[in-house]
Design a protein around this motif. Structure first.
Motif, PDB file in Angstrom:
ATOM      1  N   THR A  46     -48.365 -81.419  -9.344  1.00 52.83           N
ATOM      2  CA  THR A  46     -49.130 -81.316 -10.387  1.00 52.83           C
ATOM      3  C   THR A  46     -49.890 -79.873  -9.961  1.00 52.83           C
ATOM      4  OG1 THR A  46     -49.582 -83.457 -10.778  1.00 52.83           O
ATOM      5  CG2 THR A  46     -51.047 -82.138 -11.677  1.00 52.83           C
ATOM      6  N   PRO A  47     -49.810 -78.819 -10.651  1.00 56.78           N
ATOM      7  CA  PRO A  47     -50.049 -77.470 -10.173  1.00 56.78           C
ATOM      8  C   PRO A  47     -51.563 -77.044 -10.370  1.00 56.78           C
ATOM      9  CG  PRO A  47     -48.866 -77.323 -12.254  1.00 56.78           C
ATOM     10  CD  PRO A  47     -48.762 -78.741 -12.039  1.00 56.78           C
ATOM     11  N   TYR A  48     -52.383 -77.981  -9.581  1.00 53.90           N
ATOM     12  CA  TYR A  48     -53.890 -77.576  -9.927  1.00 53.90           C
ATOM     13  C   TYR A  48     -54.407 -76.910  -8.796  1.00 53.90           C
ATOM     14  CZ  TYR A  48     -54.781 -82.165  -7.376  1.00 53.90           C
ATOM     15  OH  TYR A  48     -54.798 -83.263  -6.832  1.00 53.90           O
ATOM     16  N   THR A  82     -42.332 -80.353 -13.099  1.00 53.66           N
ATOM     17  CA  THR A  82     -43.672 -80.013 -12.733  1.00 53.66           C
ATOM     18  C   THR A  82     -44.648 -80.631 -13.848  1.00 53.66           C
ATOM     19  OG1 THR A  82     -45.250 -78.263 -12.009  1.00 53.66           O
ATOM     20  CG2 THR A  82     -43.645 -77.755 -13.932  1.00 53.66           C
ATOM     21  N   ASP A  84     -47.241 -79.999 -15.473  1.00 54.48           N
ATOM     22  CA  ASP A  84     -48.196 -78.897 -16.064  1.00 54.48           C
ATOM     23  C   ASP A  84     -49.012 -79.323 -17.040  1.00 54.48           C
ATOM     24  OD1 ASP A  84     -46.172 -79.286 -18.047  1.00 54.48           O
ATOM     25  OD2 ASP A  84     -45.645 -77.165 -17.686  1.00 54.48           O
ATOM     26  N   LEU A  89     -55.200 -81.643 -13.459  1.00 57.91           N
ATOM     27  CA  LEU A  89     -54.976 -80.331 -13.736  1.00 57.91           C
ATOM     28  C   LEU A  89     -56.439 -79.887 -14.747  1.00 57.91           C
ATOM     29  CD1 LEU A  89     -53.556 -77.569 -13.810  1.00 57.91           C
ATOM     30  CD2 LEU A  89     -52.392 -78.486 -15.889  1.00 57.91           C
ATOM     31  N   ARG A 101     -53.756 -73.796 -18.940  1.00 60.91           N
ATOM     32  CA  ARG A 101     -52.323 -73.335 -18.868  1.00 60.91           C
ATOM     33  C   ARG A 101     -52.374 -72.088 -17.785  1.00 60.91           C
ATOM     34  NH1 ARG A 101     -53.436 -73.609 -25.205  1.00 60.91           N
ATOM     35  NH2 ARG A 101     -55.537 -73.088 -24.242  1.00 60.91           N
ATOM     36  N   ALA A 104     -52.197 -73.793 -14.274  1.00 65.27           N
ATOM     37  CA  ALA A 104     -50.702 -74.247 -14.019  1.00 65.27           C
ATOM     38  C   ALA A 104     -49.939 -72.885 -13.692  1.00 65.27           C
ATOM     39  CB  ALA A 104     -50.297 -75.038 -15.227  1.00 65.27           C
ATOM     40  N   HIS A 105     -49.636 -72.036 -14.538  1.00 66.68           N
ATOM     41  CA  HIS A 105     -48.910 -70.906 -14.542  1.00 66.68           C
ATOM     42  C   HIS A 105     -48.922 -70.209 -13.151  1.00 66.68           C
ATOM     43  CE1 HIS A 105     -48.588 -70.605 -18.899  1.00 66.68           C
ATOM     44  NE2 HIS A 105     -47.812 -71.384 -18.565  1.00 66.68           N
ATOM     45  N   ILE A 108     -47.822 -72.561 -10.153  1.00 71.65           N
ATOM     46  CA  ILE A 108     -46.333 -72.777 -10.331  1.00 71.65           C
ATOM     47  C   ILE A 108     -45.626 -71.413  -9.802  1.00 71.65           C
ATOM     48  CG2 ILE A 108     -44.391 -72.954 -11.828  1.00 71.65           C
ATOM     49  CD1 ILE A 108     -46.290 -74.549 -13.433  1.00 71.65           C
ATOM     50  N   GLY A 128     -40.989 -78.373 -16.869  1.00 75.54           N
ATOM     51  CA  GLY A 128     -42.251 -78.896 -16.987  1.00 75.54           C
ATOM     52  C   GLY A 128     -42.616 -79.868 -18.261  1.00 75.54           C
TER      53      GLY A 128
END
Length: 407
Positions: A46-48, A82, A84, A89, A101, A104-105, A108, A128
């Motif tokens: 989880t891309p935080y 992922t 996202d 997040l 957003r 997340a980007h 990642i 995603g």
């Protein structure tokens, strides 16, 4: 979603044997039996925040599976997601004033760079949640049509009572499930639910939250169903290995398995592989505790990615372990010895090293035993030399191809 660049994999002479791994559900070491193409799913980040060593250790284990299967002659269809879009997040984005957003980007991208640096073979499909909303909502509708789901104010819940073989992955009793469900993203306290263990498939739109149109109304996916939907789409049911960190056994993998069985009548995977937690200062390394060692920061400090990988390989994937200040010096010394030995003009016969590394990894990914085999060869080569001019090159290729360590 874009993956990352793949390392070069140099074929080795001969082929490796079948992979045996510890299956969480049965508690036994089992031989995997893929066809010409092996199927594997690993739950992604989880891309935080940036990827830490706990993440890297998990994806290292799946990378070893990938390498052993390829060495045995299989193609590998490896899928990783992922997350996202999810509550953590959104919470981090709000706290830091960054668009969710963009957050997340950014993370990642860092994750991709870390994985490429560590020579992790990229997934065949890196997927995603945002790009899969339609897919996920369709699975939720299929589950609802079986009668296994019900609504509360537009939120769609899976009824635990309708989950056949519930508990077969984690082997936990109800009290243990309830405790972990509350700790790991569940809402056992919601009074309107039929059972505190019922879990969210689709979250109806809330003011200020991202949402998407779907046959279930505007909203966004629950956590567990994202992996179920992506795995079904890219692998189908009953693929070879499903897994992730050991903290995902319950509720994530238990509930995901129930969703797949409900929708298809089949198990989601033949085997479930789970990786031990990495700790720091007596605690599990986690974002919630803030006790993290980031791969990206180690790299920024000039640490050789091969050394980071060697430090992790010195621990068996199923064993929890502690990151200490001794890890990097020990791995650095090992890398230097191996590089010195493989730089020699000749050395002892390397065929037994290749056989030993293959055997160790095929038996439940025993990377410490594989390292010990290379250590023994390097020690002899440096102390006594040898007459086989091809041995240093074969050992170097063995280490690169099977262990992913570039010398």
């Amino acid at each position: 979603m874009r993956s990352w660049s793949a390392p070069d994999i140099v074929p080795l002479p001969g082929t490796g044997g079948p992979l045996r791994i510890h299956d969480t559900a049965t508690g036994r070491i089992r031989t995997t039996t893929p066809g010409s193409t092996a199927g594997m799913y690993a739950c992604g980040i989880t891309p935080y925040d940036a990827a830490h060593l706990g993440h890297a250790f998990t994806y290292l284990a799946f990378d070893l599976v990938n390498r052993v299967w390829r060495d045995a002659g299989h193609d590998v269809n490896y899928v990783q997601n992922t997350t996202d879009i999810d509550d953590p997040l959104l919470e981090r984005a709000e706290a830091t004033g960054v668009d969710w957003r963009d957050l997340a980007h950014r993370e990642i991208d860092v994750f991709r760079e870390d994985m490429a640096a560590l020579s992790i073979i990229p997934p065949t499909s890196y997927v995603g949640v945002v790009e899969s909303v339609d897919l996920i909502s369709e699975l939720a509708v299929r589950i609802r049509e079986t009668g296994a789901a019900y609504e509360i104010d537009g939120d769609l819940y899976f009824s635990a009572e309708a989950a056949t073989r519930f508990g077969q992955i984690s082997n936990l009793d109800r009290e243990e499930m309830l405790e972990l469900f509350g700790q790991r993203g569940g809402d056992p306290q919601r009074a309107e639910k039929k059972d505190p263990l019922d879990w969210l498939l689709w979250r109806a739109e809330r003011p200020g939250e991202p949402s998407w149109d779907s046959p279930l109304g505007r909203g966004r996916p629950g956590w567990h169903i994202e992996c179920s939907a992506i795995a079904l789409d890219r692998l189908g049911p009953s693929f070879d290995i499903n897994g992730g960190g050991s903290d995902l056994i319950f509720p994530h993998h238990e509930m995901g398995a129930a969703e797949t069985r409900c929708a298809t009548g089949q198990a989601n995977a033949h085997n479930h592989l789970h990786v031990g937690m990495v700790g720091l200062n007596g605690e599990k390394m986690s974002k919630s505790l803030g006790n993290l060692v980031f791969v990206s920061k180690l790299r920024q400090q000039g640490v050789d990615p091969a050394v980071i990988r060697l430090a992790m390989l010195s621990h068996h994937y199923r064993s929890p372990w502690e990151w200490t200040d001794a890890e990097l010096p020990a791995a650095t010394e090992r890398a230097e010895r191996w590089r010195a030995a493989t730089a020699l003009g000749s050395g002892p016969d390397a065929a037994p090293v290749l056989a030993a590394v293959r055997a160790a990894l095929a038996e439940d990914l025993d990377s410490p035993a594989a390292l010990a085999a290379v250590d023994a060869w390097a020690t002899t080569a440096l102390a006594e030399g040898g007459t086989d001019a091809g041995a240093p090159g074969l050992v170097g290729t063995t280490v690169d191809t099977l262990l992913g360590v570039k010398l």
